[in-house]
Write a protein that holds these residues in place. Structure first.
Motif, PDB file in Angstrom:
ATOM      1  N   ALA A 147      25.366  28.212  42.599  1.00  0.00           N
ATOM      2  CA  ALA A 147      24.001  27.720  42.840  1.00  0.00           C
ATOM      3  C   ALA A 147      24.001  26.198  42.828  1.00  0.00           C
ATOM      4  N   THR A 148      23.049  25.615  43.560  1.00  0.00           N
ATOM      5  CA  THR A 148      22.792  24.177  43.503  1.00  0.00           C
ATOM      6  C   THR A 148      21.284  23.967  43.493  1.00  0.00           C
ATOM      7  N   PHE A 149      20.848  22.927  42.846  1.00  0.00           N
ATOM      8  CA  PHE A 149      19.428  22.568  42.881  1.00  0.00           C
ATOM      9  C   PHE A 149      19.307  21.072  42.619  1.00  0.00           C
ATOM     10  N   ARG A 150      18.159  20.521  42.993  1.00  0.00           N
ATOM     11  CA  ARG A 150      17.942  19.079  42.874  1.00  0.00           C
ATOM     12  C   ARG A 150      16.900  18.763  41.808  1.00  0.00           C
ATOM     13  N   MET A 151      17.152  17.727  41.068  1.00  0.00           N
ATOM     14  CA  MET A 151      16.169  17.205  40.131  1.00  0.00           C
ATOM     15  C   MET A 151      15.276  16.206  40.864  1.00  0.00           C
ATOM     16  N   ILE A 207      22.410  19.078  41.050  1.00  0.00           N
ATOM     17  CA  ILE A 207      23.184  19.746  40.005  1.00  0.00           C
ATOM     18  C   ILE A 207      23.879  20.937  40.643  1.00  0.00           C
ATOM     19  N   THR A 208      25.172  21.041  40.442  1.00  0.00           N
ATOM     20  CA  THR A 208      25.980  22.110  41.018  1.00  0.00           C
ATOM     21  C   THR A 208      26.429  23.044  39.899  1.00  0.00           C
ATOM     22  N   CYS A 209      26.035  24.301  39.976  1.00  0.00           N
ATOM     23  CA  CYS A 209      26.401  25.305  38.976  1.00  0.00           C
ATOM     24  C   CYS A 209      27.621  26.086  39.470  1.00  0.00           C
ATOM     25  N   PHE A 210      28.605  26.253  38.606  1.00  0.00           N
ATOM     26  CA  PHE A 210      29.786  26.988  39.046  1.00  0.00           C
ATOM     27  C   PHE A 210      30.420  27.755  37.885  1.00  0.00           C
ATOM     28  N   PHE A 211      31.206  28.768  38.250  1.00  0.00           N
ATOM     29  CA  PHE A 211      31.959  29.545  37.278  1.00  0.00           C
ATOM     30  C   PHE A 211      33.345  28.943  37.105  1.00  0.00           C
ATOM     31  N   GLY A 212      33.854  28.990  35.885  1.00  0.00           N
ATOM     32  CA  GLY A 212      35.204  28.531  35.608  1.00  0.00           C
ATOM     33  C   GLY A 212      35.801  29.325  34.467  1.00  0.00           C
ATOM     34  N   SER A 213      37.098  29.258  34.323  1.00  0.00           N
ATOM     35  CA  SER A 213      37.783  29.982  33.261  1.00  0.00           C
ATOM     36  C   SER A 213      37.641  29.244  31.936  1.00  0.00           C
ATOM     37  N   THR A 214      37.457  30.009  30.867  1.00  0.00           N
ATOM     38  CA  THR A 214      37.369  29.420  29.531  1.00  0.00           C
ATOM     39  C   THR A 214      38.748  29.242  28.903  1.00  0.00           C
ATOM     40  N   ASP A 215      39.767  29.832  29.513  1.00  0.00           N
ATOM     41  CA  ASP A 215      41.132  29.690  29.002  1.00  0.00           C
ATOM     42  C   ASP A 215      41.705  28.340  29.415  1.00  0.00           C
ATOM     43  N   GLU A 216      42.397  27.687  28.511  1.00  0.00           N
ATOM     44  CA  GLU A 216      43.003  26.399  28.836  1.00  0.00           C
ATOM     45  C   GLU A 216      44.034  26.572  29.944  1.00  0.00           C
ATOM     46  N   GLY A 217      43.834  25.872  31.032  1.00  0.00           N
ATOM     47  CA  GLY A 217      44.738  25.992  32.167  1.00  0.00           C
ATOM     48  C   GLY A 217      44.523  27.234  33.000  1.00  0.00           C
ATOM     49  N   GLY A 218      43.505  28.028  32.662  1.00  0.00           N
ATOM     50  CA  GLY A 218      43.254  29.271  33.383  1.00  0.00           C
ATOM     51  C   GLY A 218      42.583  29.036  34.723  1.00  0.00           C
TER      52      GLY A 218
END
Length: 367
Positions: A147-151, A207-218
């Motif tokens: 998702a993205t949205f503007r302030m 603002i850019t919303c994104f998913f990422g891994s919580t594992d270090e280096g994941g």
């Protein structure tokens, strides 16, 4: 205890080697370094403008670095120095305004659309980022934009306020991108890119919303998208009905024990009862395929029986009576019937090891 979403293990995706990436423009890096150090701002400004021209002509990476370096160097150029410069002043000013305008139109120093995946140029997804490498979602990647949205506003609201807005809206928007919460891996969380004080000054509000891994280096493997673009009509109809109940379950009172807040738990039970009625209407209104008709019918019977207990819990005069109906209603909403429907519809059927016992079709609440 308030319920939480169960997160299954991720499906396996065979890794696909990413295509070769074009080189990063060297002048863009130099412009960014000079801009950050506030050293020789005029030089940084020139290098940034030249880098933008080279990147456009050669198809190189580093546009975000060039724009950021140009912006910071431009802001650092002293007005007195500019007043002494002849001829080239207007060219530099026009170039700076063009770079700032382009940055604003693109949403910031770099911009990624919903559904795009990328690799970070840094060691982690936290901290300041000036550019990223867009890569195919089919292979391994660091982030996936959902998702993205503007302030709005003219004055920079401060880091804390921007983080507060990003945190609230990004977490709320994730469910529309991943409608099937069972398909979300355990090691994935929500991250976001936000404007800095410097980029805000040149028009960055995105603002850019994104998913990422919580594992270090994941890294992530394959797209997490589960919405109208990837699901069929039957899957969407089921998930929309089930997610109504998810939202009601998630609105449980902060007080863990009913004795500490019986009125709050009764209101919660009323919301769950209403959500169950809405879920039942949603399931009945859809024309299910023959392969899923019996499974949906069995689920509906349990939903109706559970709704009556939740309604009685909402009218309970004491904590003991509330618990009697809460336990009965929650037990009727076990995972088994939901899994049968999901299997028939081709949805994810595996729960994570951390999923609680007892469920509201899709989520659980522990007594």
């Amino acid at each position: 205890m308030p319920p939480y979403q169960p997160w299954p293990q991720p499906p396996y995706f065979a890794p696909v080697p990413p295509p070769a990436q074009p080189p990063v423009n060297g002048l863009a890096i130099a412009a960014l370094v000079l801009g950050i150090l506030c050293f020789l701002p005029a030089v940084g400004l020139v290098l940034g403008l030249v880098a933008l021209a080279q990147i456009k002509k050669r198809g190189e990476r580093g546009k975000g670095m060039a724009v950021a370096g140009t912006a910071m160097s431009g802001l650092g150029v002293v007005l007195l120095v500019l007043s002494l410069v002849t001829g080239a002043v207007s060219d530099f000013a026009d170039g700076f305004r063009d770079a700032a305008r382009e940055s604003s139109e693109n949403g910031g120093t770099f911009s990624l659309d919903k559904g795009r995946c990328f690799d970070s140029l840094g060691d982690s997804l936290e901290g300041t980022a000036y550019d990223v490498d867009e890569v195919p979602c089919s292979g391994g990647h660091d982030g996936e934009v959902f998702a993205t949205f503007r302030m709005t506003g003219g004055t920079y609201p401060g880091d804390s306020r921007i983080t507060e807005v990003a945190d609230e809206k990004c977490y709320a928007l994730q469910d529309s991108y991943v409608m099937d919460t069972w398909a979300m891996p355990d090691d994935v969380d929500v991250y976001y890119f936000t404007p800095t004080r410097e980029s805000w000054g040149i028009g960055d509000r995105e603002i850019t919303c994104f998913f990422g891994s919580t594992d270090e280096g994941g890294t992530l493997k394959g797209s997490l998208r589960r919405d109208e673009t990837t699901l069929d009509d039957d899957q969407i109809a089921y998930l929309k009905a089930a997610n109504v109940l998810n939202a009601a379950y998630a609105s449980a009172p902060e007080e863990e024990y009913v004795d500490d807040d019986l009125p709050g738990h009764k209101r919660w039970a009323g919301r769950v009862s209403s959500a169950l009625a809405d879920e039942a209407r949603g399931l009945r209104s859809h024309d299910w395929p023959a392969t899923a008709d019996k499974q949906v019918a069995a689920l509906l019977r349990d939903i109706e029986a559970a709704r009556k207990h939740w309604a009685l819990a909402a009218r309970a005069t004491d904590a003991d009576t509330f618990y009697v109906h809460y336990v009965a209603g929650d037990k009727l909403l076990g995972h088994e019937k939901a899994i049968a429907v999901r299997k028939a519809l081709g949805l994810e059927t595996t729960l994570s090891d951390e999923a609680p016992g007892g469920s509201g079709t899709e989520t659980g609440a522990e007594v």
